[in-house]
Design a protein around this motif. Sequence first.
Motif, PDB file in Angstrom:
ATOM      1  N   PHE A   1     -29.384 -51.596   6.827  1.00  0.00           N
ATOM      2  CA  PHE A   1     -28.455 -50.775   7.585  1.00  0.00           C
ATOM      3  C   PHE A   1     -28.016 -51.537   8.833  1.00  0.00           C
ATOM      4  O   PHE A   1     -28.844 -52.119   9.527  1.00  0.00           O
ATOM      5  N   PHE A   2     -26.729 -51.526   9.085  1.00  0.00           N
ATOM      6  CA  PHE A   2     -26.183 -52.166  10.273  1.00  0.00           C
ATOM      7  C   PHE A   2     -25.671 -51.069  11.200  1.00  0.00           C
ATOM      8  O   PHE A   2     -24.885 -50.220  10.785  1.00  0.00           O
ATOM      9  N   THR A   3     -26.125 -51.083  12.429  1.00  0.00           N
ATOM     10  CA  THR A   3     -25.727 -50.066  13.395  1.00  0.00           C
ATOM     11  C   THR A   3     -24.888 -50.703  14.493  1.00  0.00           C
ATOM     12  O   THR A   3     -24.997 -51.900  14.761  1.00  0.00           O
ATOM     13  N   TRP A   4     -24.068 -49.876  15.119  1.00  0.00           N
ATOM     14  CA  TRP A   4     -23.171 -50.333  16.172  1.00  0.00           C
ATOM     15  C   TRP A   4     -23.464 -49.585  17.459  1.00  0.00           C
ATOM     16  O   TRP A   4     -23.605 -48.363  17.457  1.00  0.00           O
ATOM     17  N   GLU A   5     -23.561 -50.302  18.559  1.00  0.00           N
ATOM     18  CA  GLU A   5     -23.684 -49.696  19.880  1.00  0.00           C
ATOM     19  C   GLU A   5     -22.349 -49.063  20.251  1.00  0.00           C
ATOM     20  O   GLU A   5     -21.283 -49.616  19.928  1.00  0.00           O
ATOM     21  N   ALA A   6     -22.402 -47.947  20.932  1.00  0.00           N
ATOM     22  CA  ALA A   6     -21.169 -47.307  21.406  1.00  0.00           C
ATOM     23  C   ALA A   6     -20.426 -48.259  22.343  1.00  0.00           C
ATOM     24  O   ALA A   6     -21.040 -48.894  23.205  1.00  0.00           O
ATOM     25  N   GLY A   7     -19.140 -48.372  22.151  1.00  0.00           N
ATOM     26  CA  GLY A   7     -18.310 -49.206  23.025  1.00  0.00           C
ATOM     27  C   GLY A   7     -18.399 -50.695  22.767  1.00  0.00           C
ATOM     28  O   GLY A   7     -17.906 -51.497  23.566  1.00  0.00           O
TER      29      GLY A   7
END
Length: 79
Positions: A8-14
């Motif tokens: 799973f690849f997650t993204w930080e907000a902004g």
Amino acid sequence: MTNDTTTFFTWEAGARIAVRNLGGEIVIEANAAGLKTLAAHLLALSRDGTPDGAHLHLEENNGLEEGSASLVLERCDDE
């Protein structure tokens, strides 16, 4: 042999990430959230059980800022 590992690849907000190809060098420009995102992507690929060849494509308007060169992060366990 089957591999039931899902990455799973997650993204930080902004997060903002840009990749520039300057001929002889590649420059990755990112804000703090973008750097954390890239670090998380690399850690996800490095986890035990992640198969050789697992990869993530980052492209303009698919994770990267407009005008960016494409970037592939790939696990390669071959020596």
